[in-house]
Design an enzyme around this catalytic site. Structure first.
Site, PDB file in Angstrom:
ATOM      1  N   THR A 141     -13.708  -1.565  52.679  1.00 52.27           N
ATOM      2  CA  THR A 141     -14.817  -2.438  52.928  1.00 52.27           C
ATOM      3  C   THR A 141     -15.834  -2.629  54.484  1.00 52.27           C
ATOM      4  O   THR A 141     -14.860  -1.874  55.076  1.00 52.27           O
ATOM      5  CB  THR A 141     -14.650  -3.904  52.398  1.00 52.27           C
ATOM      6  OG1 THR A 141     -15.508  -5.099  52.714  1.00 52.27           O
ATOM      7  CG2 THR A 141     -13.457  -4.169  53.041  1.00 52.27           C
ATOM      8  N   ASP A 142     -16.730  -2.597  54.169  1.00 49.30           N
ATOM      9  CA  ASP A 142     -17.812  -2.725  55.582  1.00 49.30           C
ATOM     10  C   ASP A 142     -17.246  -3.918  56.943  1.00 49.30           C
ATOM     11  O   ASP A 142     -17.078  -4.074  58.061  1.00 49.30           O
ATOM     12  CB  ASP A 142     -18.835  -3.064  56.107  1.00 49.30           C
ATOM     13  CG  ASP A 142     -19.249  -4.020  55.026  1.00 49.30           C
ATOM     14  OD1 ASP A 142     -18.818  -4.928  54.362  1.00 49.30           O
ATOM     15  OD2 ASP A 142     -20.595  -4.609  54.992  1.00 49.30           O
ATOM     16  N   GLU A 143     -16.045  -5.229  56.189  1.00 49.44           N
ATOM     17  CA  GLU A 143     -15.686  -5.990  56.448  1.00 49.44           C
ATOM     18  C   GLU A 143     -14.470  -6.172  57.748  1.00 49.44           C
ATOM     19  O   GLU A 143     -14.667  -6.880  58.420  1.00 49.44           O
ATOM     20  CB  GLU A 143     -15.121  -7.199  55.458  1.00 49.44           C
ATOM     21  CG  GLU A 143     -16.237  -7.623  54.291  1.00 49.44           C
ATOM     22  CD  GLU A 143     -15.629  -8.987  54.174  1.00 49.44           C
ATOM     23  OE1 GLU A 143     -15.430  -9.676  54.169  1.00 49.44           O
ATOM     24  OE2 GLU A 143     -16.806  -9.202  52.567  1.00 49.44           O
ATOM     25  N   TYR A 167      -8.293 -11.575  53.877  1.00 48.46           N
ATOM     26  CA  TYR A 167      -8.649  -9.978  52.712  1.00 48.46           C
ATOM     27  C   TYR A 167      -9.252  -9.375  53.691  1.00 48.46           C
ATOM     28  O   TYR A 167      -8.948  -7.939  53.838  1.00 48.46           O
ATOM     29  CB  TYR A 167     -10.213 -10.786  52.325  1.00 48.46           C
ATOM     30  CG  TYR A 167     -10.917  -8.931  51.594  1.00 48.46           C
ATOM     31  CD1 TYR A 167     -10.499  -8.418  50.306  1.00 48.46           C
ATOM     32  CD2 TYR A 167     -12.266  -9.469  51.844  1.00 48.46           C
ATOM     33  CE1 TYR A 167     -10.793  -7.222  49.888  1.00 48.46           C
ATOM     34  CE2 TYR A 167     -12.734  -7.617  51.308  1.00 48.46           C
ATOM     35  CZ  TYR A 167     -12.374  -6.871  50.366  1.00 48.46           C
ATOM     36  OH  TYR A 167     -13.494  -6.019  50.173  1.00 48.46           O
ATOM     37  N   LYS A 171      -7.417  -5.029  54.461  1.00 52.01           N
ATOM     38  CA  LYS A 171      -8.104  -4.696  54.081  1.00 52.01           C
ATOM     39  C   LYS A 171      -8.097  -3.339  55.508  1.00 52.01           C
ATOM     40  O   LYS A 171      -7.231  -2.264  54.958  1.00 52.01           O
ATOM     41  CB  LYS A 171      -9.194  -4.528  53.033  1.00 52.01           C
ATOM     42  CG  LYS A 171      -9.644  -5.028  51.932  1.00 52.01           C
ATOM     43  CD  LYS A 171      -9.111  -4.284  50.501  1.00 52.01           C
ATOM     44  CE  LYS A 171     -10.106  -2.733  50.487  1.00 52.01           C
ATOM     45  NZ  LYS A 171      -9.846  -2.937  49.622  1.00 52.01           N
TER      46      LYS A 171
HETATM   47  P1  NAD Z   1     -12.724  -6.227  41.472  1.00 52.83           P
HETATM   48  O1  NAD Z   1     -11.870  -7.724  41.799  1.00 52.83           O
HETATM   49  O2  NAD Z   1     -13.672  -7.081  40.405  1.00 52.83           O
HETATM   50  O3  NAD Z   1     -11.889  -5.857  40.870  1.00 52.83           O
HETATM   51  C1  NAD Z   1     -10.402  -5.409  41.605  1.00 52.83           C
HETATM   52  C2  NAD Z   1      -9.533  -4.943  40.018  1.00 52.83           C
HETATM   53  O4  NAD Z   1      -8.070  -5.211  40.879  1.00 52.83           O
HETATM   54  C3  NAD Z   1      -9.088  -5.825  38.919  1.00 52.83           C
HETATM   55  O5  NAD Z   1      -9.309  -5.147  37.432  1.00 52.83           O
HETATM   56  C4  NAD Z   1      -7.864  -5.997  39.487  1.00 52.83           C
HETATM   57  O6  NAD Z   1      -7.470  -6.656  37.372  1.00 52.83           O
HETATM   58  C5  NAD Z   1      -7.310  -5.155  39.279  1.00 52.83           C
HETATM   59  N1  NAD Z   1      -5.910  -5.849  40.581  1.00 52.83           N
HETATM   60  C6  NAD Z   1      -5.495  -6.557  41.620  1.00 52.83           C
HETATM   61  N2  NAD Z   1      -4.873  -7.162  41.596  1.00 52.83           N
HETATM   62  C7  NAD Z   1      -3.630  -5.288  41.269  1.00 52.83           C
HETATM   63  C8  NAD Z   1      -2.861  -4.634  41.316  1.00 52.83           C
HETATM   64  N3  NAD Z   1      -2.003  -5.351  42.019  1.00 52.83           N
HETATM   65  N4  NAD Z   1      -2.267  -4.065  40.537  1.00 52.83           N
HETATM   66  C9  NAD Z   1      -2.728  -3.517  39.593  1.00 52.83           C
HETATM   67  N5  NAD Z   1      -4.039  -3.716  39.527  1.00 52.83           N
HETATM   68  C10 NAD Z   1      -4.352  -5.299  40.397  1.00 52.83           C
HETATM   69  O7  NAD Z   1     -13.059  -5.649  42.663  1.00 52.83           O
HETATM   70  P2  NAD Z   1     -14.445  -5.104  43.276  1.00 52.83           P
HETATM   71  O8  NAD Z   1     -15.247  -6.030  43.361  1.00 52.83           O
HETATM   72  O9  NAD Z   1     -14.583  -3.881  42.398  1.00 52.83           O
HETATM   73  O10 NAD Z   1     -13.699  -4.094  44.330  1.00 52.83           O
HETATM   74  C11 NAD Z   1     -13.253  -2.543  43.944  1.00 52.83           C
HETATM   75  C12 NAD Z   1     -12.487  -2.316  45.618  1.00 52.83           C
HETATM   76  O11 NAD Z   1     -13.470  -1.983  46.363  1.00 52.83           O
HETATM   77  C13 NAD Z   1     -11.736  -3.193  46.316  1.00 52.83           C
HETATM   78  O12 NAD Z   1     -11.002  -2.686  47.097  1.00 52.83           O
HETATM   79  C14 NAD Z   1     -12.819  -4.760  47.678  1.00 52.83           C
HETATM   80  O13 NAD Z   1     -12.072  -4.231  48.408  1.00 52.83           O
HETATM   81  C15 NAD Z   1     -14.020  -3.296  47.685  1.00 52.83           C
HETATM   82  N6  NAD Z   1     -15.076  -3.138  47.557  1.00 52.83           N
HETATM   83  C16 NAD Z   1     -15.579  -3.924  46.970  1.00 52.83           C
HETATM   84  C17 NAD Z   1     -16.700  -4.221  47.612  1.00 52.83           C
HETATM   85  C18 NAD Z   1     -17.675  -5.404  46.655  1.00 52.83           C
HETATM   86  O14 NAD Z   1     -19.151  -5.560  47.465  1.00 52.83           O
HETATM   87  N7  NAD Z   1     -17.203  -5.812  45.668  1.00 52.83           N
HETATM   88  C19 NAD Z   1     -17.930  -3.047  48.579  1.00 52.83           C
HETATM   89  C20 NAD Z   1     -16.551  -2.640  49.687  1.00 52.83           C
HETATM   90  C21 NAD Z   1     -15.265  -2.294  48.597  1.00 52.83           C
HETATM   91  O1  DAU Z   2     -19.144  -7.094  52.572  1.00 52.73           O
HETATM   92  C1  DAU Z   2     -18.495  -5.818  51.401  1.00 52.73           C
HETATM   93  C2  DAU Z   2     -17.766  -7.120  50.609  1.00 52.73           C
HETATM   94  O2  DAU Z   2     -18.844  -8.355  50.110  1.00 52.73           O
HETATM   95  C3  DAU Z   2     -16.573  -6.886  49.535  1.00 52.73           C
HETATM   96  O3  DAU Z   2     -15.568  -6.461  50.603  1.00 52.73           O
HETATM   97  C4  DAU Z   2     -15.570  -7.330  49.500  1.00 52.73           C
HETATM   98  O4  DAU Z   2     -14.786  -7.141  48.136  1.00 52.73           O
HETATM   99  C5  DAU Z   2     -17.471  -8.598  47.993  1.00 52.73           C
HETATM  100  O5  DAU Z   2     -16.347  -9.564  47.535  1.00 52.73           O
HETATM  101  C6  DAU Z   2     -18.157  -9.013  49.098  1.00 52.73           C
HETATM  102  O6  DAU Z   2     -17.405  -9.759  49.879  1.00 52.73           O
HETATM  103  P1  DAU Z   2     -18.424 -10.871  50.602  1.00 52.73           P
HETATM  104  O7  DAU Z   2     -17.877 -12.282  50.981  1.00 52.73           O
HETATM  105  O8  DAU Z   2     -19.641 -10.551  51.023  1.00 52.73           O
HETATM  106  O9  DAU Z   2     -19.336 -12.012  49.037  1.00 52.73           O
HETATM  107  P2  DAU Z   2     -19.756 -13.081  47.841  1.00 52.73           P
HETATM  108  O10 DAU Z   2     -20.135 -12.676  47.073  1.00 52.73           O
HETATM  109  O11 DAU Z   2     -18.571 -13.338  47.881  1.00 52.73           O
HETATM  110  O12 DAU Z   2     -20.939 -14.110  49.083  1.00 52.73           O
HETATM  111  C7  DAU Z   2     -22.532 -12.412  49.981  1.00 52.73           C
HETATM  112  C8  DAU Z   2     -22.387 -13.794  50.834  1.00 52.73           C
HETATM  113  O13 DAU Z   2     -22.642 -15.277  50.117  1.00 52.73           O
HETATM  114  C9  DAU Z   2     -21.790 -13.865  51.730  1.00 52.73           C
HETATM  115  O14 DAU Z   2     -22.280 -14.213  52.889  1.00 52.73           O
HETATM  116  C10 DAU Z   2     -21.662 -15.671  51.741  1.00 52.73           C
HETATM  117  C11 DAU Z   2     -22.555 -16.131  50.527  1.00 52.73           C
HETATM  118  N1  DAU Z   2     -22.466 -16.781  49.139  1.00 52.73           N
HETATM  119  C12 DAU Z   2     -21.326 -16.934  48.623  1.00 52.73           C
HETATM  120  C13 DAU Z   2     -20.839 -18.030  47.692  1.00 52.73           C
HETATM  121  C14 DAU Z   2     -19.739 -16.839  45.967  1.00 52.73           C
HETATM  122  C15 DAU Z   2     -23.041 -17.801  49.464  1.00 52.73           C
HETATM  123  O15 DAU Z   2     -24.113 -18.385  49.989  1.00 52.73           O
HETATM  124  N2  DAU Z   2     -22.707 -18.907  48.623  1.00 52.73           N
HETATM  125  C16 DAU Z   2     -21.932 -18.591  47.874  1.00 52.73           C
HETATM  126  O16 DAU Z   2     -21.928 -19.894  46.520  1.00 52.73           O
END
Ligand code: NAD
Ligand code: DAU
Length: 361
Positions: A141-143, A167, A171
């Site tokens: 992630t970019d975080e 989190y 990562k």
């Molecule tokens: P998600 O939470 O939707 O999915 C995670 C999946 O991992 C789920 O299916 C869960 O059951 C599985 N999982 C969790 N713990 C596990 C374990 N111990 N063993 C096996 N499976 C397990 O997450 P996502 O949003 O699809 O993100 C996927 C990956 O991409 C993550 O590594 C996250 O850090 C990264 N990522 C997400 C975003 C985003 O915006 N969602 C952006 C950048 C990177």
């Molecule tokens: O930047 C990449 C990340 O993006 C991934 O690594 C994470 O897995 C993914 O969950 C996501 O993280 P964020 O925390 O940015 O996602 P979220 O959708 O929770 O929040 C997006 C933005 O919106 C953040 O600034 C928080 C804000 N937010 C979120 C929720 C859930 C609100 O203002 N209200 C809300 O209820």
């Protein structure tokens, strides 16, 4: 491009393949490489959903295994039995808000689980004679780069790490481990650091699906703090195509930043969603949906701004994201309108308990 001849198909282990991005990636891969063998390993936490891969369940070269990435004997056995050459590692605890409430699972799954996967893969790769075409993709992630001020330049691959939540710290630590496994043992790892994704099969508690679903239910749309935090949004299909390109590239050991060049303030994003929902969902109960926007207490340690400089993958590997933010949001909204049967059962008692913890009453 890696040399996989017509008869030599890949054998992939996709961890977390039942989650949001993992399931989009699994379908993407199967569509482009229907003859490859794909094993999805997922423990099915609250975020994992077997229904996300229903379209693949009857395919001969697809297998779903319910299991934990922390289970070393299981991983060892799967790598050996299926003769895996490519690991695409998505499995994680992924939500910042949950990491603030209960960080334990983030350390266990993200840190320990990734260590176990890397160790298992190292053993397997050594046993197989260190084949050149094996790959371990670590999806990050970019975080990990921390928070930007309004005028700071976007994150590049050389921006120092400065994670601010449990989190992002989990990562960051495993990005370093994946990097170390390449430098110490020559394990063919590749790391990608991606910005916020959106699209189909996104679990309802994240900002975009939460907003769409709450509009359909006539419920408040919570926006944190002063609402001016900025995220750089990437359509999930574009993320999948970038991951395909980096898996196929010739040399491992690299890191690539992935982002959509779509920096949007949270309040602007929620307002955009409200306007699009007014247009696309004529039956939603409250119109204009903007009336539902509610300002709530800020997330603790809330990063101000993320922005990705994706020049490296664009110039080296020719990746170009295809989706505009408006086009991607319209597709996403339409998916949630067409798939109520998918998201309605997810609004369970456990989900409501979680919401109560985050937002109060
Ligand atoms: P998600 O939470 O939707 O999915 C995670 C999946 O991992 C789920 O299916 C869960 O059951 C599985 N999982 C969790 N713990 C596990 C374990 N111990 N063993 C096996 N499976 C397990 O997450 P996502 O949003 O699809 O993100 C996927 C990956 O991409 C993550 O590594 C996250 O850090 C990264 N990522 C997400 C975003 C985003 O915006 N969602 C952006 C950048 C990177
Ligand atoms: O930047 C990449 C990340 O993006 C991934 O690594 C994470 O897995 C993914 O969950 C996501 O993280 P964020 O925390 O940015 O996602 P979220 O959708 O929770 O929040 C997006 C933005 O919106 C953040 O600034 C928080 C804000 N937010 C979120 C929720 C859930 C609100 O203002 N209200 C809300 O209820």
């Amino acid at each position: 491009m890696l040399n996989f001849s017509a008869k030599q198909y890949r054998k992939l282990l996709i961890t977390g393949g039942s989650g949001f991005i993992g399931s989009n990636f699994t379908r993407h891969w199967h569509k482009n490489y229907p003859s490859d063998r794909v094993i999805v390993l997922d423990v099915l936490t609250y975020a994992g959903n077997r229904k996300n891969l229903t379209s693949l369940e009857d395919k001969e070269n697809f297998r779903f295994v319910q299991g934990d990435i922390c289970d070393y004997p299981l991983i060892d056995e799967l790598l050996k039995e299926e003769n895996i050459d490519t690991v695409a590692h998505f499995a994680a605890e992924s939500h910042v808000d949950r990491s603030i409430l209960e960080p334990d699972a983030f350390i266990k799954t993200n840190v320990l689980g990734t260590f176990i996967l890397l160790e298992s893969f190292r053993h397997h790769w050594n046993t197989q004679g260190k084949p050149e075409n094996y790959r371990f993709l670590h999806v990050s992630t970019d975080e990990v780069y921390g928070s930007l001020k309004a005028d700071d330049p976007a994150f590049t691959e050389t921006t120092p790490y400065a994670p601010n939540s449990p989190y992002s710290a989990s990562k960051a630590s495993i990005d370093n481990l994946a990097r170390a496994y390449y430098h110490t043992y020559a394990i063919p790892t590749i790391i990608t650091n991606c910005s916020n994704n959106y699209g189909s099969y996104h679990f309802p508690e994240k900002l975009i699906p939460l907003t769409c679903i709450n509009i359909l239910l006539g419920k408040p749309l919570p926006v944190y703090g002063d609402t001016q935090n900025i995220r750089d949004w990437l359509y999930v299909g574009d993320h999948c195509s970038a991951l395909e390109i980096v898996i196929n590239k010739e040399n491992p050991g690299e890191t690539y930043n992935l982002g959509g060049d779509n920096q949007v303030k949270n309040l602007d994003l929620v307002t955009m969603l409200c306007d699009l929902m007014d247009e696309l969902a004529p039956d939603s109960p409250v119109k204009p949906a903007k009336q539902l926007i509610t300002f709530v207490k800020d997330r603790s340690g809330h990063d101000r701004r993320y922005a990705i400089d994706a020049t490296k993958i664009k110039t080296e590997l020719g990746w170009i994201p295809q989706e505009t933010i408006e086009g991607g949001l319209k597709k996403t909204i339409q998916w949630y309108l067409d798939n109520k049967d998918w998201w309605q059962p997810l609004l369970s008692r456990e989900y409501k308990k979680y919401s109560h913890k985050v937002y109060g009453s």
